[in-house]
Design an enzyme around this catalytic site. Structure first.
Site, mmCIF file in Angstrom:
data_model
loop_
_atom_site.group_PDB
_atom_site.id
_atom_site.type_symbol
_atom_site.label_atom_id
_atom_site.label_comp_id
_atom_site.label_asym_id
_atom_site.label_seq_id
_atom_site.Cartn_x
_atom_site.Cartn_y
_atom_site.Cartn_z
ATOM 1 N N ASP A 278 4.301 -4.279 2.526
ATOM 2 C CA ASP A 278 4.352 -5.515 1.749
ATOM 3 C C ASP A 278 3.742 -5.310 0.359
ATOM 4 O O ASP A 278 3.131 -4.258 0.104
ATOM 5 C CB ASP A 278 3.619 -6.620 2.535
ATOM 6 C CG ASP A 278 4.473 -7.105 3.708
ATOM 7 O OD1 ASP A 278 4.296 -6.549 4.810
ATOM 8 O OD2 ASP A 278 5.340 -7.958 3.498
ATOM 9 N N ASP B 87 12.177 0.877 1.977
ATOM 10 C CA ASP B 87 11.576 0.550 3.268
ATOM 11 C C ASP B 87 10.063 0.585 3.113
ATOM 12 O O ASP B 87 9.368 1.483 3.609
ATOM 13 C CB ASP B 87 12.046 1.580 4.305
ATOM 14 C CG ASP B 87 11.472 1.327 5.691
ATOM 15 O OD1 ASP B 87 11.562 2.251 6.539
ATOM 16 O OD2 ASP B 87 10.921 0.226 5.914
ATOM 17 N N GLN C 137 -4.363 4.324 3.547
ATOM 18 C CA GLN C 137 -4.132 3.062 4.277
ATOM 19 C C GLN C 137 -4.879 3.117 5.608
ATOM 20 O O GLN C 137 -5.100 4.205 6.150
ATOM 21 C CB GLN C 137 -2.627 2.917 4.567
ATOM 22 C CG GLN C 137 -1.770 2.964 3.305
ATOM 23 C CD GLN C 137 -0.293 3.083 3.592
ATOM 24 O OE1 GLN C 137 0.423 2.091 3.548
ATOM 25 N NE2 GLN C 137 0.184 4.280 3.885
#
Ligand code: SAM
Length: 291
Positions: free
Chosen positions: A168, A165, A35
């Protein structure tokens, strides 16, 4: 690209609206291998972490999200001993679960080790030592593979509360919104257990709300949502998925919750027993979307 070099961080989550945060000192910016991760300082929110162009957590308002996604299910259940967190790399969720002294172990399955390491290094106030708690069991893996219980630390362990948790539903987080994942989570719950999820901002992500409601409704006896306003999650209050086979869990009164809250001796800045109960009252536009 979320930083136009203008000294502002532009979120890229939504197509036609966006929030921008003034970028002060940048503490880290790099691709983790999974990421794009940036941590920067903002005059209002303190330190901010964003992943793939989306704000994940800030020192200034993390308390709202982390208090609600932990204290609501744990205090509603009343006898939680084992918790599973899927995602949660910043450690804020882990910290709030561990504040419940009756919780014996929290297993946290986070796919990206760098998020944990960089959060400990640059956002220490959020995890506040939670990763060093002897009750913490940190597993670096895809949460989807873990709950499938194949090939990732296979155990027969069941959990009283599962907290998703996640980021998106794009990139590595996409699998955490699938019916298959929810079914595997259900299989890892103890009888009467409850799963809660990060379920986006319904005013801007109504599709996510409907999809989750349909998928959870097919698997659980009681599937619904509760809400809270998280200032750095732009677009109004955030929805949290609620899924259990014990429909009474989310219908308890503040009078029933209050003694548990007081016995737990929690210090909170958003959560109260009255907020707990009120958070399940949904506005008409959400009720219409869920029809
Ligand atoms: N509060 C944030 C929100 O509401 O969007 C979520 C915060 S937390 C940083 C999100 C975490 O989910 C990240 O650390 C990310 O690496 C992790 N994650 C994404 N996909 C995952 C997966 N498939 N399995 C486990 N963790 C995952």
């Amino acid at each position: 690209m979320s930083d136009s070099g203008s000294g502002w961080y532009d979120e890229t989550l939504h197509k036609d609206v966006a929030q921008r945060l003034r970028m002060g000192r940048v503490l880290h910016r790099d691709r983790t291998g999974l990421q794009d991760l940036v941590i920067f300082e903002n005059p209002v929110l303190g330190r901010v972490m964003a992943l793939d162009g989306v704000v994940q957590t800030t020192e200034g308002d993390e308390f709202v999200y982390h208090e609600m996604l932990t204290h609501v299910p744990i205090l509603a259940h009343g006898r939680v001993r084992r918790v599973l967190i899927v995602g949660g790399g910043d450690g804020g969720m882990l910290r709030r679960c561990l504040e419940h002294k009756a919780v014996e172990r929290v297993t946290m399955v986070e796919i990206d080790r760098s998020v944990v390491d960089l959060s400990i290094a640059h956002l220490p106030s959020i995890s506040a030592g939670a990763f060093d708690d002897p009750r913490t069991d940190l597993v670096i893996a895809d949460g989807c593979a873990f709950v499938k219980n194949k090939g990732v630390k296979e155990t027969a362990e069941r959990f009283d509360v599962i907290i998703v948790d996640s980021t998106d539903p794009h990139g590595p987080g996409a699998v955490l919104f699938t019916e298959e994942f929810y079914a595997d989570c259900k299989a890892r719950l103890t009888p009467g257990g409850v799963m809660v999820t990060q379920n986006g901002v319904p005013f801007l992500q109504p599709g996510e709300l409907k999809d989750s409601h349909r998928r959870l409704g097919r698997l659980f006896g009681d599937a619904g949502f509760f809400v809270a306003p998280v200032p750095s999650y732009y677009g109004g209050f955030m929805a949290f998925g609620w899924a259990t086979d014990d429909a009474a869990l989310r219908r308890q009164s503040a009078e029933a919750i209050r003694p548990r809250f007081e016995a737990a001796g929690l210090t909170t800045r958003y959560y109260t027993p009255d907020i707990h109960v009120a958070s399940f009252a949904l506005p008409a536009f959400m009720l219409d979307a869920l029809k």
